[in-house]
Scaffold this motif. Structure first.
Motif, PDB file in Angstrom:
ATOM      1  N   GLU A  42       0.838  -1.206   0.000  1.00 51.86           N
ATOM      2  CA  GLU A  42       0.000   0.000   0.000  1.00 51.86           C
ATOM      3  C   GLU A  42       0.875   1.259   0.000  1.00 51.86           C
ATOM      4  OE1 GLU A  42      -3.182  -0.086  -0.557  1.00 51.86           O
ATOM      5  OE2 GLU A  42      -3.247  -2.270  -0.496  1.00 51.86           O
ATOM      6  N   ARG A  66       0.880   4.105  -2.839  1.00 50.60           N
ATOM      7  CA  ARG A  66       0.725   5.544  -2.533  1.00 50.60           C
ATOM      8  C   ARG A  66       1.801   6.370  -3.245  1.00 50.60           C
ATOM      9  NH1 ARG A  66      -0.964   3.912   2.585  1.00 50.60           N
ATOM     10  NH2 ARG A  66       1.080   4.050   3.563  1.00 50.60           N
ATOM     11  N   TRP A  86       1.025   6.609  -6.972  1.00 53.31           N
ATOM     12  CA  TRP A  86      -0.086   7.518  -7.319  1.00 53.31           C
ATOM     13  C   TRP A  86       0.296   8.982  -7.119  1.00 53.31           C
ATOM     14  CZ3 TRP A  86      -2.479   4.953 -10.523  1.00 53.31           C
ATOM     15  CH2 TRP A  86      -2.942   3.664 -10.304  1.00 53.31           C
ATOM     16  N   GLN A 114     -18.126   7.280  -3.085  1.00 55.84           N
ATOM     17  CA  GLN A 114     -17.028   7.969  -2.395  1.00 55.84           C
ATOM     18  C   GLN A 114     -15.804   8.087  -3.307  1.00 55.84           C
ATOM     19  OE1 GLN A 114     -14.590   6.194   0.911  1.00 55.84           O
ATOM     20  NE2 GLN A 114     -16.009   7.318   2.182  1.00 55.84           N
ATOM     21  N   ALA A 115     -15.505   7.021  -4.029  1.00 59.28           N
ATOM     22  CA  ALA A 115     -14.358   7.057  -4.943  1.00 59.28           C
ATOM     23  C   ALA A 115     -14.605   8.055  -6.074  1.00 59.28           C
ATOM     24  CB  ALA A 115     -14.090   5.660  -5.506  1.00 59.28           C
ATOM     25  N   ALA A 130     -13.889  11.475  -4.865  1.00 55.59           N
ATOM     26  CA  ALA A 130     -12.444  11.724  -4.831  1.00 55.59           C
ATOM     27  C   ALA A 130     -11.912  11.977  -6.240  1.00 55.59           C
ATOM     28  CB  ALA A 130     -11.728  10.539  -4.180  1.00 55.59           C
ATOM     29  N   HIS A 187      -8.064   5.544  -8.009  1.00 57.42           N
ATOM     30  CA  HIS A 187      -7.197   4.383  -7.740  1.00 57.42           C
ATOM     31  C   HIS A 187      -7.775   3.471  -6.671  1.00 57.42           C
ATOM     32  CE1 HIS A 187      -6.090   7.485  -4.936  1.00 57.42           C
ATOM     33  NE2 HIS A 187      -5.462   6.628  -4.187  1.00 57.42           N
ATOM     34  N   PHE A 188      -9.102   3.577  -6.473  1.00 56.07           N
ATOM     35  CA  PHE A 188      -9.757   2.754  -5.459  1.00 56.07           C
ATOM     36  C   PHE A 188     -10.472   1.561  -6.091  1.00 56.07           C
ATOM     37  CE2 PHE A 188      -9.799   7.118  -3.704  1.00 56.07           C
ATOM     38  CZ  PHE A 188      -9.025   6.888  -2.572  1.00 56.07           C
ATOM     39  N   VAL A 189     -10.278   0.403  -5.531  1.00 55.13           N
ATOM     40  CA  VAL A 189     -11.033  -0.770  -5.957  1.00 55.13           C
ATOM     41  C   VAL A 189     -12.433  -0.651  -5.372  1.00 55.13           C
ATOM     42  CG1 VAL A 189     -11.207  -3.266  -5.778  1.00 55.13           C
ATOM     43  CG2 VAL A 189      -8.965  -2.201  -6.064  1.00 55.13           C
ATOM     44  N   VAL A 190     -13.454  -0.719  -6.211  1.00 50.13           N
ATOM     45  CA  VAL A 190     -14.822  -0.510  -5.712  1.00 50.13           C
ATOM     46  C   VAL A 190     -15.693  -1.755  -5.829  1.00 50.13           C
ATOM     47  CG1 VAL A 190     -14.804   1.987  -6.083  1.00 50.13           C
ATOM     48  CG2 VAL A 190     -15.592   0.474  -7.923  1.00 50.13           C
ATOM     49  N   SER A 194     -11.036  -4.786  -1.087  1.00 50.24           N
ATOM     50  CA  SER A 194     -10.109  -3.858  -0.459  1.00 50.24           C
ATOM     51  C   SER A 194      -9.687  -4.318   0.919  1.00 50.24           C
ATOM     52  CB  SER A 194     -10.712  -2.455  -0.402  1.00 50.24           C
ATOM     53  OG  SER A 194     -12.002  -2.478   0.146  1.00 50.24           O
ATOM     54  N   ARG A 196      -4.926  -3.343  -9.500  1.00 47.87           N
ATOM     55  CA  ARG A 196      -4.333  -2.009  -9.364  1.00 47.87           C
ATOM     56  C   ARG A 196      -2.975  -1.915 -10.070  1.00 47.87           C
ATOM     57  NH1 ARG A 196      -4.424  -0.473  -3.229  1.00 47.87           N
ATOM     58  NH2 ARG A 196      -4.508  -2.727  -2.971  1.00 47.87           N
TER      59      ARG A 196
END
Lengths: 425, 425
Positions: free
Chosen positions: B28, B32, B35, B80-81, B84, B349-352, B385, B408
């Motif tokens: 992670e 970060r 990204w 939410q993603a 963002a 970049h969020f897995v949903v 996630s 990702r």
């Protein structure tokens, strides 16, 4: 499981909620622009009071406990928000030291620490818990009595870094509100301290928060074309007050009278038949000590010794010398005939859930966050972020959307407040 | 409902998954930092193949359909993603015009558009759908046959802006992969186009994506100390190929032979007893046309007319002139004896979330995203996630965490690819 909510006076609130739902793109756009200007606190919880005719924040906690009370189904939402928060505040962090409150015997609080550290670990951080408690002199496994245990380690100071044995982190997350002052071990750290020290009750004042909230609520009300009072409780302060020496009492009584008169005008305007009341509480501090419900200036003139003692000491022996006098907002939400108060949780600027404080032994005009109170946490069934635009204004997702909006107003006020009171500025 | 997964060869994958779980904070942290360097695409879906001994992406879609197949319980995560993503890409946007594919008769695709626009509306945007289809000449309500209908409006060009009647948006979101080329109406727009035009198949090449993936997977493998091949399928390209004129066939056969030999070495190293195979597919384009499973160089020398026709035309008549030859990855996930392929969805970049393509009529070495295929979308029970660190490596949340990591990696490769191929650079 959506809790059954009954709202005594639902006319104006329905109108208010409908206004928020209709203006949702406008509201979200406005919030986006605000978050470009102000940095959201890492996390927060906001106590709301829903009076039917009014929906307002009454307390904003920048060191939220109670993460264990959130609906576990929304855990991914907290984790995602925590990832976003970490990216913004400390993208380089790999390790995080969490510094909790010293309540090592409060198993409910320990469960909160477990829930919080679980969120942070799921967000990909290596997390350890460093205790400031003088009782924690060696790594200590504590039972949370829900089938888990939690490892607390004594914090150490190494140069200008706060560490636990063999663990030097890029950042330190405080879940300790510093009501007892800022301990020396936290002074002048070179690590990022989240939230910053001036967010703690050693420095922070509720009246500063609500002064910032005035600004935020004013802009929001203008944006929506609504009466600001519908989302904003009046408040006043006096200077120094000494409940024992009975100095400052006249100022307090005068401000109470003034506030009650202002509230009465609004109650008349909206046809509210309840009796106005105000809450007198410590301007710094938390945990519901030092809180008084006042319906007449005489109430603050005739305090007996017991009441004076109650008002003059809050958590960890910090003496009350400044109070905030805040418009009381009736709570008209009931769950199985018990009084309920919503608490909304946020990580970064995202609403991640909430719960109801439900209290059977308290009245609609009393503070529910009281010492020894046995509230029943009732996790929200929805995370407060998704309105059901096709549904009725009183449909649960819509009520929750309004909660999320008002909670974010308070969060934004906290962001403004922290920026304005930053000693580095 | 966690789907029951059977994995034929689970030794090495368990080792790989365990490695990922153990290294989670490292992974992670690395993501970060990546990204910070590369901007994540607005959204993407990644097709994975789980061979038991290997877990790898085989296709990365930058205009994902299928949002309707995600578990509705994770909708807040997508919202939410999306919030963002909007903040990063176009914080000023209040209105968003979505330009979908022209498949106005494909009700499954229309349901995707409904699900996608629902996410964006819940994120607080004012959304309208502008169609490029010549059949949509007036506002048209189409039935999605799941109880909903969807309003498509014809797009218009006004100066350098793309609008629908009375709606001029700050940004335009493409859910159209531009397989048929970039229409004039989209050229030189002054609005932000998301994703950018060069993400469309008119420009994009799978081989560029997998070249970027080589870089990403190489770094990741080094970070974890694993064999890169475990997450990366080999690939090769030839120059121009004309299946009808049979030019380029020798190159193709030679590359197939070369790849099969390389795969065989790895299969021997890991004790895999299956027969190596490669997939030959159009280097540009999608929708599973022009895809061939090849187990011998002879397979590409002896194409009959029907096979040549199949290979030489993809979506919207775009002719295949370039192909990618990709290592085939067996799928050993089965649900009720049917072959299953995981598809992971990401916003920013969020897995949903994700779902399984489940296909009863196809074999373990065939492409499941085929024309006329009747896949059963099986929504993941977890959003990919949250690992269950206390659970076994083959516990569903852990398998899903690994899926989220590999997806990702492909997303990051897409970010690198888009940055490297940006015509503005």
């Amino acid at each position: 499981m959506v809790p059954h909510l009954t709202t005594a006076l639902n006319g104006p609130l329905l109108a208010l909620e409908k206004r928020m739902l209709d203006a949702m793109p406008t509201i979200e756009h406005w919030f986006r622009s605000q978050w470009l200007e102000y940095a959201a606190p890492f996390y927060a919880s906001v106590d709301l009071r829903n009076a039917g005719f009014k929906l307002a924040p009454v307390d904003t906690n920048l060191f939220p406990g109670g993460f264990n009370n959130l609906n576990p189904a929304f855990l991914p939402l907290s984790v995602q928000a925590a990832m976003a928060a970490i990216e913004k505040i400390c993208p380089d962090a790999r390790r995080l030291l969490v510094v909790p409150e010293n309540h090592t015997r409060n198993t409910y609080y320990l469960r909160n620490v477990t829930a919080l550290t679980n969120i942070l670990r799921q967000a990909g951080l290596d997390v350890r818990i460093g205790s400031l408690s003088p009782e924690v002199t060696a790594p200590t496994n504590l039972e949370t009595h829900d089938g888990h245990s939690i490892l607390l380690e004594p914090v150490q100071r190494r140069g200008n870094r706060l560490v636990v044995d063999g663990f030097d982190s890029c950042a330190v997350l405080l879940n300790n509100d510093l009501s007892g002052g800022v301990p020396d071990i936290l002074q002048n750290l070179e690590q990022s301290l989240i939230p910053p020290l001036h967010a703690g009750w050693a420095t922070r004042r509720k009246s500063q928060h609500f002064a910032a909230y005035n600004k935020v609520a004013g802009e929001f009300a203008k944006l929506l074309g609504i009466d600001e009072w519908l989302v904003n409780p009046y408040f006043e302060t006096c200077g120094e007050i000494d409940f024992h020496a009975r100095t400052g009492e006249d100022c307090l009584a005068a401000k109470v009278e003034e506030l009650l008169a202002k509230i009465r005008i609004k109650y008349d305007e909206y046809g509210v038949e309840q009796e106005p009341f105000v809450i007198v509480k410590a301007d710094a501090g938390t945990y519901g000590m030092g809180i008084m419900t006042v319906k007449s200036p005489d109430d603050v003139r005739d305090l007996n010794r017991k009441q004076r003692n109650k008002m003059s000491v809050v958590k960890e022996g910090l003496e009350v010398s400044e109070v905030i006098i805040q418009e009381g907002v009736y709570t008209f939400e009931n769950i199985n005939d018990a009084v309920a108060e919503p608490v909304v949780y946020m990580i970064d600027h995202f609403v991640v859930g909430g719960f109801y404080r439900v209290h059977t032994g308290r009245d609609v005009d009393e503070n529910l966050n009281a010492p020894g109170m046995h509230f029943v946490p009732l996790a929200f069934d929805t995370p407060c972020s998704l309105p059901d635009c096709a549904g009725a204004p009183d449909a649960a997702p819509n009520r929750f959307y309004a909660y999320g909006v008002v909670a974010r107003l308070a969060l934004l006020a906290a962001a403004v407040e922290l920026q304005e009171n930053d000693p580095a500025n």
